[in-house]
Design a protein around this motif. Structure first.
Motif, PDB file in Angstrom:
ATOM      1  N   ALA A  86       0.828  -1.201   0.000  1.00 21.06           N
ATOM      2  CA  ALA A  86       0.000   0.000   0.000  1.00 21.06           C
ATOM      3  C   ALA A  86       0.865   1.254   0.000  1.00 21.06           C
ATOM      4  CB  ALA A  86      -0.907  -0.006   1.237  1.00 21.06           C
ATOM      5  N   ALA A  87       0.202   2.387  -0.127  1.00 24.15           N
ATOM      6  CA  ALA A  87       0.878   3.691  -0.082  1.00 24.15           C
ATOM      7  C   ALA A  87       0.101   4.627   0.838  1.00 24.15           C
ATOM      8  CB  ALA A  87       0.959   4.297  -1.484  1.00 24.15           C
ATOM      9  N   PHE A 134      -4.494   1.835   0.538  1.00 20.67           N
ATOM     10  CA  PHE A 134      -4.196   3.195   0.964  1.00 20.67           C
ATOM     11  C   PHE A 134      -4.193   3.278   2.481  1.00 20.67           C
ATOM     12  CE2 PHE A 134      -5.812   3.621  -3.293  1.00 20.67           C
ATOM     13  CZ  PHE A 134      -4.928   4.513  -3.860  1.00 20.67           C
ATOM     14  N   VAL A 135      -3.118   3.833   3.034  1.00 24.22           N
ATOM     15  CA  VAL A 135      -3.020   4.091   4.464  1.00 24.22           C
ATOM     16  C   VAL A 135      -3.388   5.559   4.648  1.00 24.22           C
ATOM     17  CG1 VAL A 135      -1.498   4.170   6.467  1.00 24.22           C
ATOM     18  CG2 VAL A 135      -1.259   2.326   4.779  1.00 24.22           C
ATOM     19  N   THR A 136      -4.517   5.781   5.311  1.00 25.25           N
ATOM     20  CA  THR A 136      -5.062   7.136   5.451  1.00 25.25           C
ATOM     21  C   THR A 136      -4.546   7.800   6.720  1.00 25.25           C
ATOM     22  OG1 THR A 136      -7.028   6.234   6.541  1.00 25.25           O
ATOM     23  CG2 THR A 136      -7.138   6.527   4.152  1.00 25.25           C
ATOM     24  N   PHE A 137      -4.416   9.118   6.667  1.00 26.12           N
ATOM     25  CA  PHE A 137      -3.887   9.856   7.825  1.00 26.12           C
ATOM     26  C   PHE A 137      -4.329  11.315   7.761  1.00 26.12           C
ATOM     27  CE2 PHE A 137      -0.931  10.287   4.411  1.00 26.12           C
ATOM     28  CZ  PHE A 137      -0.337  11.527   4.544  1.00 26.12           C
ATOM     29  N   LEU A 168     -14.178  10.577  10.406  1.00 29.40           N
ATOM     30  CA  LEU A 168     -14.079  10.401   8.953  1.00 29.40           C
ATOM     31  C   LEU A 168     -12.924   9.465   8.598  1.00 29.40           C
ATOM     32  CD1 LEU A 168     -14.745  14.067   7.813  1.00 29.40           C
ATOM     33  CD2 LEU A 168     -16.222  12.086   7.397  1.00 29.40           C
ATOM     34  N   LEU A 169     -11.787   9.668   9.239  1.00 37.65           N
ATOM     35  CA  LEU A 169     -10.617   8.837   8.963  1.00 37.65           C
ATOM     36  C   LEU A 169     -10.938   7.354   9.162  1.00 37.65           C
ATOM     37  CD1 LEU A 169      -7.520   8.955   8.307  1.00 37.65           C
ATOM     38  CD2 LEU A 169      -7.175   8.807  10.778  1.00 37.65           C
ATOM     39  N   PHE A 170     -11.664   7.039  10.235  1.00 33.06           N
ATOM     40  CA  PHE A 170     -11.983   5.649  10.530  1.00 33.06           C
ATOM     41  C   PHE A 170     -13.198   5.140   9.762  1.00 33.06           C
ATOM     42  CE2 PHE A 170      -9.044   6.417  13.927  1.00 33.06           C
ATOM     43  CZ  PHE A 170      -8.437   5.191  14.102  1.00 33.06           C
ATOM     44  N   SER A 171     -13.904   6.032   9.073  1.00 31.79           N
ATOM     45  CA  SER A 171     -15.105   5.632   8.328  1.00 31.79           C
ATOM     46  C   SER A 171     -14.874   5.528   6.828  1.00 31.79           C
ATOM     47  CB  SER A 171     -16.235   6.638   8.571  1.00 31.79           C
ATOM     48  OG  SER A 171     -16.546   6.713   9.929  1.00 31.79           O
ATOM     49  N   LEU A 172     -13.930   6.263   6.311  1.00 29.51           N
ATOM     50  CA  LEU A 172     -13.678   6.288   4.879  1.00 29.51           C
ATOM     51  C   LEU A 172     -12.817   5.088   4.468  1.00 29.51           C
ATOM     52  CD1 LEU A 172     -12.976  10.103   4.440  1.00 29.51           C
ATOM     53  CD2 LEU A 172     -15.001   8.841   3.675  1.00 29.51           C
ATOM     54  N   GLN A 173     -12.740   4.857   3.168  1.00 28.19           N
ATOM     55  CA  GLN A 173     -11.915   3.773   2.641  1.00 28.19           C
ATOM     56  C   GLN A 173     -10.465   3.925   3.086  1.00 28.19           C
ATOM     57  OE1 GLN A 173     -12.124   3.968  -1.582  1.00 28.19           O
ATOM     58  NE2 GLN A 173     -13.712   2.423  -1.701  1.00 28.19           N
ATOM     59  N   GLY A 174      -9.827   2.822   3.333  1.00 29.33           N
ATOM     60  CA  GLY A 174      -8.411   2.848   3.652  1.00 29.33           C
ATOM     61  C   GLY A 174      -8.107   2.244   5.003  1.00 29.33           C
ATOM     62  N   ILE A 175      -6.829   2.225   5.308  1.00 30.52           N
ATOM     63  CA  ILE A 175      -6.331   1.704   6.570  1.00 30.52           C
ATOM     64  C   ILE A 175      -5.916   2.909   7.396  1.00 30.52           C
ATOM     65  CG2 ILE A 175      -4.552   0.254   7.629  1.00 30.52           C
ATOM     66  CD1 ILE A 175      -4.366  -1.064   4.724  1.00 30.52           C
ATOM     67  N   PRO A 176      -6.689   3.250   8.442  1.00 31.92           N
ATOM     68  CA  PRO A 176      -6.394   4.480   9.187  1.00 31.92           C
ATOM     69  C   PRO A 176      -5.099   4.380   9.995  1.00 31.92           C
ATOM     70  CG  PRO A 176      -8.299   3.338  10.121  1.00 31.92           C
ATOM     71  CD  PRO A 176      -7.861   2.555   8.926  1.00 31.92           C
ATOM     72  N   CYS A 177      -4.361   5.491   9.977  1.00 34.13           N
ATOM     73  CA  CYS A 177      -3.129   5.605  10.735  1.00 34.13           C
ATOM     74  C   CYS A 177      -3.204   6.916  11.519  1.00 34.13           C
ATOM     75  CB  CYS A 177      -1.941   5.617   9.785  1.00 34.13           C
ATOM     76  SG  CYS A 177      -0.347   5.811  10.622  1.00 34.13           S
ATOM     77  N   VAL A 178      -3.132   6.822  12.837  1.00 33.36           N
ATOM     78  CA  VAL A 178      -3.173   8.003  13.687  1.00 33.36           C
ATOM     79  C   VAL A 178      -1.772   8.240  14.229  1.00 33.36           C
ATOM     80  CG1 VAL A 178      -4.197   9.067  15.730  1.00 33.36           C
ATOM     81  CG2 VAL A 178      -5.576   7.537  14.305  1.00 33.36           C
ATOM     82  N   TYR A 179      -1.212   9.386  13.894  1.00 31.69           N
ATOM     83  CA  TYR A 179       0.126   9.719  14.333  1.00 31.69           C
ATOM     84  C   TYR A 179       0.119  10.272  15.745  1.00 31.69           C
ATOM     85  CZ  TYR A 179       2.352   8.855   9.880  1.00 31.69           C
ATOM     86  OH  TYR A 179       2.859   8.241   8.781  1.00 31.69           O
ATOM     87  N   TYR A 180       1.247  10.120  16.422  1.00 35.10           N
ATOM     88  CA  TYR A 180       1.393  10.621  17.766  1.00 35.10           C
ATOM     89  C   TYR A 180       1.060  12.125  17.802  1.00 35.10           C
ATOM     90  CZ  TYR A 180       5.800  11.903  15.576  1.00 35.10           C
ATOM     91  OH  TYR A 180       6.759  12.387  14.706  1.00 35.10           O
ATOM     92  N   GLY A 181       0.356  12.518  18.851  1.00 31.47           N
ATOM     93  CA  GLY A 181      -0.045  13.916  18.992  1.00 31.47           C
ATOM     94  C   GLY A 181      -1.472  14.169  18.534  1.00 31.47           C
ATOM     95  N   THR A 182      -1.954  13.403  17.577  1.00 29.38           N
ATOM     96  CA  THR A 182      -3.320  13.576  17.100  1.00 29.38           C
ATOM     97  C   THR A 182      -4.303  12.933  18.058  1.00 29.38           C
ATOM     98  OG1 THR A 182      -2.577  13.553  14.813  1.00 29.38           O
ATOM     99  CG2 THR A 182      -4.911  13.150  15.175  1.00 29.38           C
ATOM    100  N   GLU A 183      -3.919  11.806  18.611  1.00 36.10           N
ATOM    101  CA  GLU A 183      -4.828  11.072  19.491  1.00 36.10           C
ATOM    102  C   GLU A 183      -5.219  11.893  20.687  1.00 36.10           C
ATOM    103  OE1 GLU A 183      -0.868  10.547  21.267  1.00 36.10           O
ATOM    104  OE2 GLU A 183      -1.532  10.471  19.230  1.00 36.10           O
TER     105      GLU A 183
END
Length: 183
Positions: A86-87, A134-137, A168-183
């Motif tokens: 994926a990308a 797709f890895v979403t972020f 939205l990130l967890f609902s839309l197509q793709g593999i969600p990736c949450v970066y440190y600081g966003t959580e």
């Protein structure tokens, strides 16, 4: 040199039970390097029982360029496999935070997905297939803008935007990736 790098990453998989790798600046690697590394790592992971080892790369570009990298069976110009799964989903990243903050229309997201479907017809077997590639972020270590902003005068003022963006990130197509600081 590439064989030494592959051996080092194989050691990391075995020693620390790693389940996947993010490959930085994938589009700048020679295609045969990305292909050789990705396939060697996947084959090694399979040999030790990791059937779902996941590799994804950073292809900081627009939709058409990214499509050349997504999927295990993506064919390059010379007819060989790319070697990564994926990308990172930069087309979504360029839109989603602004949609969540109300700076862009949700129609821009719909347009992006229509474009992805049209461009990916030769790569994807159906529109939902894109979810695997797709890895979403929302933000990451390379971006100077973060989705989370804390107003010193009202620290919770923008929490709703972050909540909407993560939903939205967890609902839309793709593999969600949450970066440190966003959580």
């Amino acid at each position: 040199a590439l064989s030494a790098l592959i051996r080092a990453y194989q050691y990391l998989i075995a020693r620390y039970d790693v389940d996947g790798f993010r490959i930085d600046t994938l589009k700048y690697l020679p295609p045969d390097t990305a292909r050789t590394f990705g396939n060697a790592i996947r084959e090694y992971a399979l040999s030790i029982g990791k059937r779902n080892f996941f590799t994804y790369g950073e292809v900081y570009d627009e939709e058409a360029k990214i499509q050349a990298y997504v999927g295990r069976n993506t064919v390059t110009d010379d007819g060989d496999l790319v070697g990564v799964d994926a990308a990172l989903d930069f087309p979504l990243f360029f839109r989603l935070p602004d949609v969540a903050k109300g700076f862009r229309s949700a129609e821009e997201l719909a347009g992006m997905y229509r474009r992805r479907r049209d461009i990916g017809r030769s790569v994807l077997s159906n529109h939902g297939d894109a979810s695997r590639y797709f890895v979403t972020f929302l933000d990451n270590h390379d971006q100077y803008h973060r989705i989370r902003y804390v107003d010193p005068a009202d620290p919770t003022r923008f929490d709703g935007q972050v909540t909407l963006a993560l939903t939205l990130l967890f609902s839309l197509q793709g593999i969600p990736c949450v970066y440190y600081g966003t959580e």
